[in-house]
Design an enzyme around this catalytic site. Structure first.
Site, PDB file in Angstrom:
ATOM      1  N   SER A 195       4.984   7.518 -18.266  1.00 45.11           N
ATOM      2  CA  SER A 195       5.451   6.267 -18.860  1.00 45.11           C
ATOM      3  C   SER A 195       6.815   5.813 -18.363  1.00 45.11           C
ATOM      4  O   SER A 195       7.114   4.628 -18.387  1.00 45.11           O
ATOM      5  CB  SER A 195       5.465   6.385 -20.381  1.00 45.11           C
ATOM      6  OG  SER A 195       6.223   7.511 -20.775  1.00 45.11           O
TER       7      SER A 195
ATOM      8  N   HIS B 143      -1.045   4.766 -20.424  1.00 49.90           N
ATOM      9  CA  HIS B 143      -0.672   3.715 -19.467  1.00 49.90           C
ATOM     10  C   HIS B 143      -1.712   3.530 -18.365  1.00 49.90           C
ATOM     11  O   HIS B 143      -1.502   2.737 -17.449  1.00 49.90           O
ATOM     12  CB  HIS B 143       0.696   4.027 -18.857  1.00 49.90           C
ATOM     13  CG  HIS B 143       1.805   3.824 -19.833  1.00 49.90           C
ATOM     14  ND1 HIS B 143       2.357   2.589 -20.098  1.00 49.90           N
ATOM     15  CD2 HIS B 143       2.431   4.695 -20.658  1.00 49.90           C
ATOM     16  CE1 HIS B 143       3.293   2.718 -21.015  1.00 49.90           C
ATOM     17  NE2 HIS B 143       3.360   3.978 -21.380  1.00 49.90           N
TER      18      HIS B 143
ATOM     19  N   LYS C 157      -1.424  -0.918 -25.669  1.00 47.76           N
ATOM     20  CA  LYS C 157      -0.728  -1.370 -24.466  1.00 47.76           C
ATOM     21  C   LYS C 157      -1.594  -2.415 -23.757  1.00 47.76           C
ATOM     22  O   LYS C 157      -1.611  -3.546 -24.194  1.00 47.76           O
ATOM     23  CB  LYS C 157      -0.368  -0.153 -23.611  1.00 47.76           C
ATOM     24  CG  LYS C 157       0.544   0.803 -24.411  1.00 47.76           C
ATOM     25  CD  LYS C 157       1.054   1.950 -23.611  1.00 47.76           C
ATOM     26  CE  LYS C 157       1.695   3.011 -24.467  1.00 47.76           C
ATOM     27  NZ  LYS C 157       2.908   2.615 -25.163  1.00 47.76           N
TER      28      LYS C 157
HETATM   29  C1  LIG Z   1       2.323   8.191 -22.358  1.00 55.68           C
HETATM   30  C2  LIG Z   1       2.239   7.654 -23.746  1.00 55.68           C
HETATM   31  N1  LIG Z   1       1.430   8.260 -24.623  1.00 55.68           N
HETATM   32  C3  LIG Z   1       1.303   7.819 -25.878  1.00 55.68           C
HETATM   33  C4  LIG Z   1       2.018   6.721 -26.319  1.00 55.68           C
HETATM   34  C5  LIG Z   1       1.877   6.276 -27.730  1.00 55.68           C
HETATM   35  O1  LIG Z   1       1.032   5.165 -27.824  1.00 55.68           O
HETATM   36  P1  LIG Z   1       1.135   4.184 -29.057  1.00 55.68           P
HETATM   37  O2  LIG Z   1       2.220   3.201 -28.738  1.00 55.68           O
HETATM   38  O3  LIG Z   1      -0.218   3.590 -29.153  1.00 55.68           O
HETATM   39  O4  LIG Z   1       1.492   5.006 -30.244  1.00 55.68           O
HETATM   40  C6  LIG Z   1       2.855   6.042 -25.442  1.00 55.68           C
HETATM   41  C7  LIG Z   1       3.597   4.847 -25.896  1.00 55.68           C
HETATM   42  O5  LIG Z   1       4.764   4.804 -26.050  1.00 55.68           O
HETATM   43  C8  LIG Z   1       2.988   6.533 -24.122  1.00 55.68           C
HETATM   44  O6  LIG Z   1       3.809   5.927 -23.265  1.00 55.68           O
END
Ligand SMILES: Cc1ncc(COP(=O)(O)O)c(C=O)c1O
Length: 398
Positions: A187, A215, A246
């Protein structure tokens, strides 16, 4: 009550912590969005080119999702009224899970309130204190928290280091259960996990293979099916997490895998058991998002065209952009205060790219993170590049 008790503020240490952040130039106020989450948006009453959202395909404002949400509110109200395991499973929740399973080509799927809840709830329930978790050092916080909650032994391997992972797998055969876990797309750096190598190692050593495709969902693979599809690994990755928050434009997370895995999570994943399920509007919009992914492949093509254009532009300007292979491109400033200054100056000039510093990234790798979307126009991206050029020169970053 004694005098000392009356005057002492037990949370006084928080004031000190915040004062320290300010002194270090790392204090960040929340940017407030006026209106819709779009490629050109108004934050803090200022019109900017928005390079900070995860709205990869522009689905936050897509007419089909909007319509589906409005219709669900009219038909079903605004809340689910309960956790999934008591009275909060509506037919719509089941339909979304069936749609995700078909989309991901797995036996079954379960939807959580967020991607964070999906990761943390899954890792912490599938693994226990006798087990071992092997985790990439740049994995998301929700994986790290889930691993800690599981009370399993955690061993972190250097970022994308397949050799180091292999060595760890060879040394740890005595654990009853082992989980190998990686983000699909990282991310903060936008690089992609070596999924083929990692999956093959996990399988060769009898470990569970799990990927967090937050992502990659809607971004990689046919119609945005994620890294498993992108690397042609269907049937080989035991646990696939994805997010609905996202590229899908709405909110939520899911786990796709075997029927047994999903049934187990229905019974043991704590966010599923102990937190109220999505309201109908969210679920209906997520179903509509899958329809859009299947029916409008040109959105993903546009996302990648824009990604190539913007990344090449930043590189040509001489910025350090790391090893990104996705629409996430970091512009690395190094020092935390400098990254925040870069972000502030960009904003003042009409470009919103969030500054990111320790503890989200290493202390000397502070950056602004840019994310292009399918809905940015070439003119908007060129404007952003021109601003980067000016501000980067001013701050001596390029
Ligand atoms: C790699 C990764 N996993 C999980 C999440 C969590 O997703 P959510 O925003 O749906 O809680 C994010 C978001 O920030 C992320 O970047």
């Amino acid at each position: 009550m004694s005098r000392a008790t009356e005057t002492k503020n037990p949370l006084g240490f928080l004031d000190e912590a915040m004062a320290q952040l300010r002194a270090d130039g790392l204090y960040r106020s929340l940017r407030v969005l006026d209106g819709e989450q779009k490629a050109e948006a108004t934050f803090d009453h200022k019109d900017v080119i928005n390079l900070s959202s995860n709205n990869y395909l522009g689905l936050t404002t897509h007419p089909k999702l909007r319509e589906a949400a409005l219709d669900a509110v009219k038909r079903l109200g605004v809340g689910s009224g309960s956790v999934r395991t008591i009275a909060g499973t509506m037919e719509l929740h089941m339909e979304l899970e069936r749609r995700i399973a078909v989309f991901k080509k797995t036996e079954a799927a379960v939807v959580f309130q967020s991607g964070f809840a999906a990761n943390a709830g899954t890792v912490s329930s599938v693994l226990g204190k006798e087990d071992l978790i092997l985790s990439d050092e740049l994995n998301h916080a929700s994986i790290i928290d889930g691993a800690r909650l599981s009370r399993a032994t955690i061993k972190v391997f250097p970022h994308k280091d397949v050799k180091a992972l292999e060595k760890l797998l060879e040394e740890t055969a005595s654990f009853p259960r082992r989980l190998v876990i990686t983000d699909g797309v990282f991310s903060m750096d936008g690089d992609v996990a070596p999924m083929r190598e990692i999956t093959s190692l996990a399988r060769a050593h009898g470990a569970i293979m799990m990927v967090d495709d937050a992502h990659a969902s809607g971004v990689l693979g046919k119609a945005g099916r994620g890294t498993v599809d992108h690397f042609d690994l269907h049937g080989q990755v035991d646990i696939q997490v994805g997010t609905l928050s996202k590229a899908m434009g709405v909110l939520g997370g899911y786990v796709a895998g075997s029927r047994a895995l999903i049934e187990f999570l229905y019974h043991r994943a704590r966010p599923f058991l102990f937190s109220t399920s999505h309201p109908p509007a969210v679920v209906a919009a997520c179903i509509a998002a899958i329809d859009v992914l299947e029916q409008e492949p040109e959105l993903i093509d546009r996302l990648w065209d824009n990604t190539r254009f913007f990344k090449a532009g930043l590189k040509a300007l001489g910025f350090e952009t790391g090893l990104s292979e996705s629409p996430i491109t970091p512009v690395i400033a190094g020092d935390g205060a400098l990254a925040m200054k870069l972000s502030d100056r960009l904003f003042a000039e009409g470009v919103f790219a969030q500054g990111i510093a320790f503890p989200t990234v290493a202390r000397d790798k502070a950056r602004v993170r840019t994310i292009v979307t399918a809905t940015h126009t070439r003119d908007e991206l060129q404007f952003a590049l021109d601003v980067f050029a000016r501000v980067g020169r001013e701050l001596g970053i390029r």
